[in-house]
Design an enzyme around this catalytic site. Structure first.
Site, PDB file in Angstrom:
ATOM      1  N   HIS A  17      12.989   7.834  -9.585  1.00  0.00           N
ATOM      2  CA  HIS A  17      11.554   7.697  -9.863  1.00  0.00           C
ATOM      3  C   HIS A  17      11.074   8.804 -10.810  1.00  0.00           C
ATOM      4  O   HIS A  17      10.324   8.548 -11.753  1.00  0.00           O
ATOM      5  CB  HIS A  17      10.730   7.815  -8.569  1.00  0.00           C
ATOM      6  N   LYS A  72       4.304  -3.114   5.756  1.00  0.00           N
ATOM      7  CA  LYS A  72       5.709  -2.709   5.769  1.00  0.00           C
ATOM      8  C   LYS A  72       5.817  -1.368   6.499  1.00  0.00           C
ATOM      9  O   LYS A  72       5.002  -0.489   6.289  1.00  0.00           O
ATOM     10  CB  LYS A  72       6.138  -2.545   4.304  1.00  0.00           C
ATOM     11  N   ARG A 103      17.039  -0.665 -13.128  1.00  0.00           N
ATOM     12  CA  ARG A 103      18.339  -0.034 -12.854  1.00  0.00           C
ATOM     13  C   ARG A 103      19.486  -0.912 -13.317  1.00  0.00           C
ATOM     14  O   ARG A 103      20.413  -0.459 -13.960  1.00  0.00           O
ATOM     15  CB  ARG A 103      18.486   0.243 -11.349  1.00  0.00           C
ATOM     16  N   SER A 161      15.409   4.196  -2.808  1.00  0.00           N
ATOM     17  CA  SER A 161      14.936   4.912  -1.611  1.00  0.00           C
ATOM     18  C   SER A 161      15.585   4.361  -0.346  1.00  0.00           C
ATOM     19  O   SER A 161      15.956   5.118   0.560  1.00  0.00           O
ATOM     20  CB  SER A 161      13.415   4.796  -1.491  1.00  0.00           C
TER      21      SER A 161
HETATM   22  O1  PNS Z   1       8.802   0.576  -5.204  1.00  0.00           O
HETATM   23  P1  PNS Z   1       8.592  -0.890  -5.010  1.00  0.00           P
HETATM   24  O2  PNS Z   1       8.431  -1.220  -3.542  1.00  0.00           O
HETATM   25  O3  PNS Z   1       9.663  -1.712  -5.688  1.00  0.00           O
HETATM   26  O4  PNS Z   1       7.205  -1.238  -5.757  1.00  0.00           O
HETATM   27  C1  PNS Z   1       6.701  -2.551  -5.726  1.00  0.00           C
HETATM   28  C2  PNS Z   1       5.252  -2.611  -6.270  1.00  0.00           C
HETATM   29  C3  PNS Z   1       4.381  -1.558  -5.602  1.00  0.00           C
HETATM   30  C4  PNS Z   1       5.279  -2.339  -7.748  1.00  0.00           C
HETATM   31  C5  PNS Z   1       4.748  -4.041  -6.006  1.00  0.00           C
HETATM   32  O5  PNS Z   1       5.007  -4.383  -4.666  1.00  0.00           O
HETATM   33  C6  PNS Z   1       3.261  -4.209  -6.265  1.00  0.00           C
HETATM   34  O6  PNS Z   1       2.830  -4.177  -7.397  1.00  0.00           O
HETATM   35  N1  PNS Z   1       2.470  -4.387  -5.184  1.00  0.00           N
HETATM   36  C7  PNS Z   1       1.029  -4.490  -5.253  1.00  0.00           C
HETATM   37  C8  PNS Z   1       0.563  -5.902  -4.849  1.00  0.00           C
HETATM   38  C9  PNS Z   1       0.567  -6.829  -6.051  1.00  0.00           C
HETATM   39  O7  PNS Z   1      -0.072  -6.581  -7.052  1.00  0.00           O
HETATM   40  N2  PNS Z   1       1.335  -7.931  -5.909  1.00  0.00           N
HETATM   41  C10 PNS Z   1       1.534  -8.872  -6.975  1.00  0.00           C
HETATM   42  C11 PNS Z   1       2.672  -8.400  -7.870  1.00  0.00           C
HETATM   43  S1  PNS Z   1       3.038  -9.534  -9.127  1.00  0.00           S
END
Ligand code: PNS
Length: 163
Positions: A17, A41, A90, A128
């Site tokens: 990150h 979660k 990645r 993570s």
């Molecule tokens: O570190 P992560 O868990 O891979 O991050 C995922 C994240 C936070 C980028 C994604 O879950 C997100 O954007 N969540 C916010 C809710 C949202 O906007 N959902 C629609 C996404 S298209």
């Protein structure tokens, strides 16, 4: 001024990150690291802890701020005045889902685009979830996270083990 958002769960922050945040900070006038509250979660660290750990890790990056968010990423990005989302990629396993999210976000907010940065090769195996699993099973994660976060991770896992 172009500002970007680097969103994620950061449970906890890894050097993977930090690599993406650092490179985004060099590209944009400002970067907001958006820490997802993750209400649905179960996270190892609560959102205040994740924000605090990130703040300490990005202290040296003067154009980076950290904030938590709940709800849609597009709404958070708009509220921060950002027009770019920066995500790290990645491997090909990330690609399909990340592109789908980028397209959904652009559908919801046409002025908001996503920029993908390829993970640095030496960081590309970091996630993570895997780091937590390795640490919980006694593996050495000291090269994967900032020292202060390694210490907090080991302490939290020890606490959980005592529950
Ligand atoms: O570190 P992560 O868990 O891979 O991050 C995922 C994240 C936070 C980028 C994604 O879950 C997100 O954007 N969540 C916010 C809710 C949202 O906007 N959902 C629609 C996404 S298209």
């Amino acid at each position: 001024m172009t500002t970007a958002v680097c969103p994620g769960s950061f449970d906890p922050l890894t050097y993977g990150h930090l690599d993406i945040i650092t490179r985004a900070a060099a590209m944009f006038d400002g970067v907001t690291v958006g820490v997802l509250v993750n209400a649905g979660k179960r996270s190892l660290f609560d959102v205040a802890e994740r924000v605090e750990m990130l703040e300490s890790a990005v202290l040296h990056l003067s154009n980076v701020t950290v904030a938590s968010f709940d709800g849609l990423l597009v709404d958070f990005s708009r509220s921060r005045g950002s027009t770019v989302i920066v995500k790290g990629l990645r491997a090909s396993a990330d690609f399909d889902y990340e592109v789908q999210m980028a397209q959904m976000n652009r559908h919801l907010e046409p002025d908001l685009d996503t920029v993908f940065l390829p993970a640095s090769p030496e960081r590309s195996f970091l996630a993570s979830s895997l780091v937590k699993e390795v640490a919980a099973l006694g593996g050495d994660v000291s090269a994967m996270l900032p020292r202060v976060i390694v210490d907090r991770l080991l302490a939290r896992l020890a606490d959980r083990g005592r529950d």
